[in-house]
Write a protein that holds these residues in place. Structure first.
Motif, PDB file in Angstrom:
ATOM      1  N   THR A 110      -7.083 -15.111 -26.322  1.00  0.00           N
ATOM      2  CA  THR A 110      -6.460 -14.891 -25.001  1.00  0.00           C
ATOM      3  C   THR A 110      -5.363 -14.428 -24.540  1.00  0.00           C
ATOM      4  N   ASP A 111      -5.083 -14.000 -23.262  1.00  0.00           N
ATOM      5  CA  ASP A 111      -3.787 -13.468 -22.847  1.00  0.00           C
ATOM      6  C   ASP A 111      -3.516 -14.291 -21.594  1.00  0.00           C
ATOM      7  N   ALA A 112      -2.287 -14.192 -21.179  1.00  0.00           N
ATOM      8  CA  ALA A 112      -1.942 -14.777 -20.028  1.00  0.00           C
ATOM      9  C   ALA A 112      -2.869 -14.583 -18.918  1.00  0.00           C
ATOM     10  N   ASN A 127      -6.306 -29.063 -21.322  1.00  0.00           N
ATOM     11  CA  ASN A 127      -5.688 -28.808 -19.975  1.00  0.00           C
ATOM     12  C   ASN A 127      -4.060 -28.279 -20.581  1.00  0.00           C
ATOM     13  N   GLY A 128      -3.386 -29.357 -21.468  1.00  0.00           N
ATOM     14  CA  GLY A 128      -2.060 -28.979 -21.731  1.00  0.00           C
ATOM     15  C   GLY A 128      -2.012 -27.546 -22.422  1.00  0.00           C
ATOM     16  N   PHE A 129      -2.706 -27.419 -23.339  1.00  0.00           N
ATOM     17  CA  PHE A 129      -2.612 -26.321 -24.316  1.00  0.00           C
ATOM     18  C   PHE A 129      -2.969 -24.948 -23.373  1.00  0.00           C
ATOM     19  N   ALA A 130      -3.692 -25.073 -22.457  1.00  0.00           N
ATOM     20  CA  ALA A 130      -4.016 -24.108 -21.695  1.00  0.00           C
ATOM     21  C   ALA A 130      -2.948 -23.727 -20.701  1.00  0.00           C
ATOM     22  N   ASN A 131      -2.311 -24.545 -20.335  1.00  0.00           N
ATOM     23  CA  ASN A 131      -0.974 -24.403 -19.358  1.00  0.00           C
ATOM     24  C   ASN A 131       0.219 -23.899 -20.137  1.00  0.00           C
ATOM     25  N   ILE A 135      -3.342 -19.868 -19.918  1.00  0.00           N
ATOM     26  CA  ILE A 135      -4.397 -19.256 -19.451  1.00  0.00           C
ATOM     27  C   ILE A 135      -4.960 -20.253 -18.480  1.00  0.00           C
ATOM     28  N   LYS A 136      -6.175 -19.853 -18.029  1.00  0.00           N
ATOM     29  CA  LYS A 136      -6.836 -20.893 -16.818  1.00  0.00           C
ATOM     30  C   LYS A 136      -8.084 -21.501 -17.490  1.00  0.00           C
ATOM     31  N   VAL A 137      -8.353 -22.732 -17.459  1.00  0.00           N
ATOM     32  CA  VAL A 137      -9.420 -23.649 -17.730  1.00  0.00           C
ATOM     33  C   VAL A 137     -10.128 -23.346 -16.472  1.00  0.00           C
ATOM     34  N   VAL A 138     -11.579 -22.972 -16.657  1.00  0.00           N
ATOM     35  CA  VAL A 138     -12.714 -22.867 -15.608  1.00  0.00           C
ATOM     36  C   VAL A 138     -13.596 -24.207 -16.040  1.00  0.00           C
ATOM     37  N   PRO A 139     -13.679 -25.271 -15.050  1.00  0.00           N
ATOM     38  CA  PRO A 139     -14.564 -26.211 -15.672  1.00  0.00           C
ATOM     39  C   PRO A 139     -16.035 -25.989 -14.843  1.00  0.00           C
ATOM     40  N   VAL A 140     -16.735 -26.387 -15.807  1.00  0.00           N
ATOM     41  CA  VAL A 140     -18.585 -26.632 -15.357  1.00  0.00           C
ATOM     42  C   VAL A 140     -18.670 -28.141 -15.547  1.00  0.00           C
TER      43      VAL A 140
END
Length: 396
Positions: A110-112, A127-131, A135-140
């Motif tokens: 991923t890129d920013a 969530n912490g690693f994505a921040n 990058i953005k976490v998109v939840p389903v």
């Protein structure tokens, strides 16, 4: 005055660890705490692993190879082969815990401002690693009413954009204990191949599956070689959380080549811990059979006791050693803090992990808690009794 970064300010607190100051204060007041909040197994670490460190004859504690000791990676490949997962040593990077493997995976694909779709609730540190990587976490959303089964594939497709790079699952799940079936993995395989995405699977609880169910790894799925990335760890498998040894595994050569560059930046995984983890691979199968039997018994007691508490709804775990319970309260964060600050039964209270921190969608999980059943059965029975009494007394 210098300012803190937005990334730092937005870094989420751990729902598992943020209540520690309140727990420490309770202990100072003489309160005994039954810890349901953290997945630290009480199962003994295999003696062969501890002896390997105790009896080694190293004279210089040197760096290891960036990707981990070759002898260890060869033996890891053998471990996977015994589980019908066929990879080579060069498909494996040894990391400082599964957490670093996940960080390397995110950094490599991923890129920013890119996006990763994750069924929620999910392991809070995603969530912490994505921040941390921008990058953005998109939840389903998966639902307690469905035991947190895989959401319909149509729900994933609605969320895919040009910025979507991967789908991430935890199998078996933390915090839900849900075990994805072969059929569900095949559904995910189809969607990632159709849209050119990666499928990342956190498989650290592979050994812990119950009721005759078997774990099916994404790398076992034919045709997924370029898409599949496994995150793995020895922490829970051998009750070696403090070793901080994990692995990133992929047959995609470009993923491994890229991840090694991230690994080079941190130099190497810890040497003593690799010695212990390599020795742990000699652990007999009987160890896991006994551990699984114990966790099944603990799960059954926990679910049985929770079912007796009015207003409580609990999902039935099929793997790992976690359970999500929905309580007849409005705010689990406030309830968890109240348990530590204001409530006890004969000098005892319980510590739970509020489940909202395992969701990315605001407002979800606010009346849920995660319970780790890594305690003796008698302690679990006592903990649920205290929880029942707490719910009767709680003003919220």
């Amino acid at each position: 005055m210098p300012s803190i970064s937005r990334r730092g300010l937005n870094m989420p607190e751990s729902p598992i660890r943020k209540l520690v100051p309140f727990a420490e204060a309770a202990i100072k007041r003489g309160i005994k705490i039954i810890h349901l909040n953290i997945g630290q197994p009480d199962i003994k670490t295999p003696k062969v692993a501890l002896d390997a460190v105790k009896n080694n004859n190293l004279e210089v504690l040197s760096y290891s190879r960036t990707e981990g000791a070759e002898s260890y990676r060869e033996k890891i490949a053998g471990y996977y082969a015994n589980n019908d997962i066929h990879v080579a040593a060069e498909d494996i990077i040894v990391t400082t815990g599964g957490s670093e493997a996940l960080s390397f995976a995110m950094g490599s694909i991923t890129d920013a401002e890119d996006e990763i779709i994750i069924p929620e609730p999910f392991y809070a540190n995603y969530n912490g690693f994505a921040n941390a990587t921008g990058i953005k976490v998109v939840p389903v959303v998966s639902h307690i009413e469905d035991n947190f089964a895989l959401p319909p594939i149509e729900e994933f497709e609605k969320l895919i954009t040009l910025k979507t790079k991967a789908i991430l699952i935890c199998n078996p799940g933390n915090p839900t204990g849900y075990l994805y079936s072969r059929e569900e993995i095949k559904k995910l395989t189809k969607i990632v191949k159709n849209y050119g995405l990666f499928l990342v699977a956190d498989e650290v609880y592979r050994e812990f599956t119950y009721d005759g169910r078997e774990h099916y790894s994404i790398i076992q799925e034919e045709g997924l070689e370029d898409h599949a990335i496994i995150v793995d760890s020895v922490s829970k498998r051998y009750s070696m959380c403090g070793a901080r040894i994990g692995y990133l595994v992929s047959k995609n050569k470009e993923v491994i080549k890229t991840a090694i560059k991230f690994a080079q930046a941190r130099l190497s995984p810890p040497t003593y811990a690799q010695i212990a983890a390599e020795a742990a691979l000699e652990t007999p199968k009987s160890y896991f059979e006994a551990v699984k039997e114990e966790y099944v018994a603990r799960r059954d007691i926990l679910i049985s006791e929770l079912s007796k508490v009015e207003g409580v709804v609990a999902a039935r775990p099929q793997g790992a050693f976690y359970c999500i319970a929905q309580l007849p309260i409005k705010n689990a964060d406030a309830f968890a803090q109240w348990l530590l600050e204001e409530f006890n039964v004969d000098g005892e209270t319980v510590m739970v992990a509020p489940a909202a921190g395992f969701y990315a969608t605001a407002g979800l999980g606010t009346n849920q808690v995660r319970i780790a059943y890594v305690l003796e059965k008698e302690d679990l029975i006592r903990a649920v009794y205290i929880l029942k009494e707490a719910l009767k007394a709680y003003p919220g």
